[in-house]
Scaffold this motif. Structure first.
Motif, mmCIF file in Angstrom:
data_model
loop_
_atom_site.group_PDB
_atom_site.id
_atom_site.type_symbol
_atom_site.label_atom_id
_atom_site.label_comp_id
_atom_site.label_asym_id
_atom_site.label_seq_id
_atom_site.Cartn_x
_atom_site.Cartn_y
_atom_site.Cartn_z
ATOM 1 N N LEU A 1 48.125 35.805 46.831
ATOM 2 C CA LEU A 1 46.825 36.326 47.249
ATOM 3 C C LEU A 1 46.005 35.262 47.964
ATOM 4 N N ARG A 2 46.080 34.035 47.487
ATOM 5 C CA ARG A 2 45.334 32.950 48.131
ATOM 6 C C ARG A 2 45.828 32.730 49.560
ATOM 7 N N ALA A 3 47.140 32.702 49.734
ATOM 8 C CA ALA A 3 47.700 32.479 51.064
ATOM 9 C C ALA A 3 47.331 33.607 52.022
ATOM 10 N N ASP A 4 47.242 34.816 51.507
ATOM 11 C CA ASP A 4 47.002 35.972 52.365
ATOM 12 C C ASP A 4 45.529 36.217 52.646
ATOM 13 N N MET A 5 44.639 35.900 51.679
ATOM 14 C CA MET A 5 43.270 36.390 51.775
ATOM 15 C C MET A 5 42.166 35.342 51.738
ATOM 16 N N ALA A 6 42.440 34.180 51.197
ATOM 17 C CA ALA A 6 41.347 33.251 50.894
ATOM 18 C C ALA A 6 40.579 32.778 52.124
ATOM 19 N N TRP A 7 41.249 32.718 53.269
ATOM 20 C CA TRP A 7 40.588 32.173 54.462
ATOM 21 C C TRP A 7 40.293 33.246 55.512
ATOM 22 N N LEU A 8 40.382 34.514 55.143
ATOM 23 C CA LEU A 8 40.081 35.572 56.102
ATOM 24 C C LEU A 8 38.612 35.528 56.521
ATOM 25 N N GLY A 9 38.352 35.873 57.766
ATOM 26 C CA GLY A 9 36.990 35.870 58.275
ATOM 27 C C GLY A 9 36.225 37.135 57.987
ATOM 28 N N VAL A 10 36.912 38.169 57.489
ATOM 29 C CA VAL A 10 36.255 39.413 57.087
ATOM 30 C C VAL A 10 36.680 39.745 55.668
ATOM 31 N N GLU A 11 35.907 40.600 55.028
ATOM 32 C CA GLU A 11 36.213 40.969 53.652
ATOM 33 C C GLU A 11 37.306 42.034 53.628
ATOM 34 N N ARG A 12 38.301 41.825 52.794
ATOM 35 C CA ARG A 12 39.432 42.747 52.660
ATOM 36 C C ARG A 12 39.566 43.175 51.205
ATOM 37 N N ALA B 1 34.465 48.348 52.143
ATOM 38 C CA ALA B 1 34.289 49.531 51.299
ATOM 39 C C ALA B 1 35.435 49.683 50.301
ATOM 40 N N ILE B 2 35.074 50.061 49.089
ATOM 41 C CA ILE B 2 36.061 50.439 48.088
ATOM 42 C C ILE B 2 35.470 51.605 47.300
ATOM 43 N N TYR B 3 36.212 52.691 47.247
ATOM 44 C CA TYR B 3 35.708 53.914 46.642
ATOM 45 C C TYR B 3 36.534 54.275 45.417
ATOM 46 N N THR B 4 35.835 54.494 44.315
ATOM 47 C CA THR B 4 36.503 54.786 43.054
ATOM 48 C C THR B 4 37.465 55.963 43.191
ATOM 49 N N ARG B 5 37.006 57.038 43.802
ATOM 50 C CA ARG B 5 37.835 58.238 43.919
ATOM 51 C C ARG B 5 39.134 57.955 44.665
ATOM 52 N N VAL C 1 41.680 43.510 44.098
ATOM 53 C CA VAL C 1 41.552 42.202 44.738
ATOM 54 C C VAL C 1 40.669 42.331 45.966
ATOM 55 N N HIS C 2 39.771 41.385 46.167
ATOM 56 C CA HIS C 2 39.123 41.266 47.460
ATOM 57 C C HIS C 2 38.733 39.815 47.674
ATOM 58 N N ASN C 3 38.329 39.501 48.883
ATOM 59 C CA ASN C 3 37.990 38.121 49.221
ATOM 60 C C ASN C 3 36.531 38.008 49.631
ATOM 61 N N HIS C 4 36.014 36.811 49.522
ATOM 62 C CA HIS C 4 34.672 36.482 50.002
ATOM 63 C C HIS C 4 34.803 35.492 51.155
ATOM 64 N N PRO C 5 34.562 35.926 52.393
ATOM 65 C CA PRO C 5 34.668 35.010 53.533
ATOM 66 C C PRO C 5 33.737 33.804 53.440
ATOM 67 N N SER C 6 32.690 33.900 52.641
ATOM 68 C CA SER C 6 31.783 32.754 52.464
ATOM 69 C C SER C 6 32.492 31.579 51.797
ATOM 70 N N HIS D 1 43.717 45.964 34.965
ATOM 71 C CA HIS D 1 43.978 44.678 34.317
ATOM 72 C C HIS D 1 42.946 43.630 34.706
ATOM 73 N N ASP D 2 42.574 43.625 35.995
ATOM 74 C CA ASP D 2 41.685 42.565 36.450
ATOM 75 C C ASP D 2 41.139 42.920 37.823
ATOM 76 N N HIS D 3 40.098 42.220 38.200
ATOM 77 C CA HIS D 3 39.600 42.229 39.572
ATOM 78 C C HIS D 3 39.508 40.775 39.994
ATOM 79 N N ILE D 4 40.356 40.390 40.939
ATOM 80 C CA ILE D 4 40.432 39.012 41.409
ATOM 81 C C ILE D 4 39.652 38.892 42.714
ATOM 82 N N ILE D 5 38.816 37.872 42.803
ATOM 83 C CA ILE D 5 38.093 37.586 44.038
ATOM 84 C C ILE D 5 38.593 36.245 44.561
ATOM 85 N N MET D 6 39.083 36.256 45.804
ATOM 86 C CA MET D 6 39.621 35.057 46.413
ATOM 87 C C MET D 6 38.618 34.468 47.402
#
Length: 237
Positions: free
Chosen positions: A126-137, A164-168, A185-190, A218-223
């Motif tokens: 997840l770190r390799a794929d998302m940690a340095w993205l310029g937009v939130e995924r 956006a993430i929608y429960t439904r 999982v989602h990332n913070h571009p900041s 199980h979890d919500h991971i923020i990268m």
């Protein structure tokens, strides 16, 4: 490609790099592995395979400066790479295929064993794929009853500070796949992976909706470039 792509040109006055320098890089790589080359040398040699008639060292250094390091270069999107002077489709493709190969290797480590028993492999991927993205995924990892990964799905890409993430939609997709549990999982571009109030609220909504359908979160991971956070570890799940 047309002459408008500078990385494709072989007869536009660009100096041809002597074989000696690249041979020295090859020798160091062969004898010492990847650790024998500095970050700019790895990018330089990668670009040299795509644009062999250019001195790619200045371009490699420019990319590292532009994107803040080798991680940023490899994870930058296609359009951002193409905007760098001297980069065209061939050189961008070289960068992106290197990223794809790295992610495939990391992802295979996740697939081969139960996710909860290979947590560091999951975080590395997840770190390799998302940690340095310029937009939130936003992505969701779907697990079966043995905690094996059955689907890794990107739900949405957003702006620099929101996706956006929608429960439904999350629960509906989990039911379609027969998922027993989820990891959000989602990332913070900041770069700061601390969960926001909105992150906490949507996680609780999804967890409550999943519980009613027999699907656990199980979890919500923020990268982020500064690290990661786990809502379960923080006591938020």
């Amino acid at each position: 490609m047309t002459g408008g792509n500078p990385d494709e040109s072989s007869k536009s006055g660009v100096a041809h790099v002597g074989a000696g320098h690249r041979e020295r890089l090859r020798t160091r790589l062969r004898e010492g592995g990847g650790d024998a080359l500095l970050d700019h040398e790895l990018i330089e040699y990668l670009l040299a395979l795509a644009i062999p008639r250019r001195d790619t060292k200045p371009l490699a250094r420019l990319l590292l400066s532009e994107f803040g390091g080798i991680e940023g270069v490899l994870t930058a999107d296609w359009a951002a790479l193409e905007r760098v002077p001297g980069m065209g489709e061939t050189s961008v493709a070289a960068i992106k295929v290197a990223q794809a190969a790295s992610l495939r290797l990391l992802r295979n480590r996740v697939i081969e064993q139960p996710v909860l028993g290979s947590w560091q492999a999951v975080l590395d991927y997840l770190r390799a794929d998302m940690a340095w993205l310029g937009v939130e995924r936003v992505r969701v990892l779907h697990l079966n009853s043995r905690n094996m990964l059955i689907r890794d799905e990107k739900m949405s890409d957003g702006s620099i500070d929101q996706a956006a993430i929608y429960t439904r939609e999350v629960i509906k997709r989990a039911m379609e796949l027969g998922s027993s549990s989820l990891i959000l999982v989602h990332n913070h571009p900041s770069g700061n992976p601390a969960p926001s109030r909105q992150d906490i609220e949507i996680t609780k909504h999804i967890a409550e909706a999943g519980k009613r359908m027999g699907i656990s979160v199980h979890d919500h991971i923020i990268m982020g470039a500064e690290g990661h956070s786990s809502m379960r570890a923080l006591g938020l799940l």
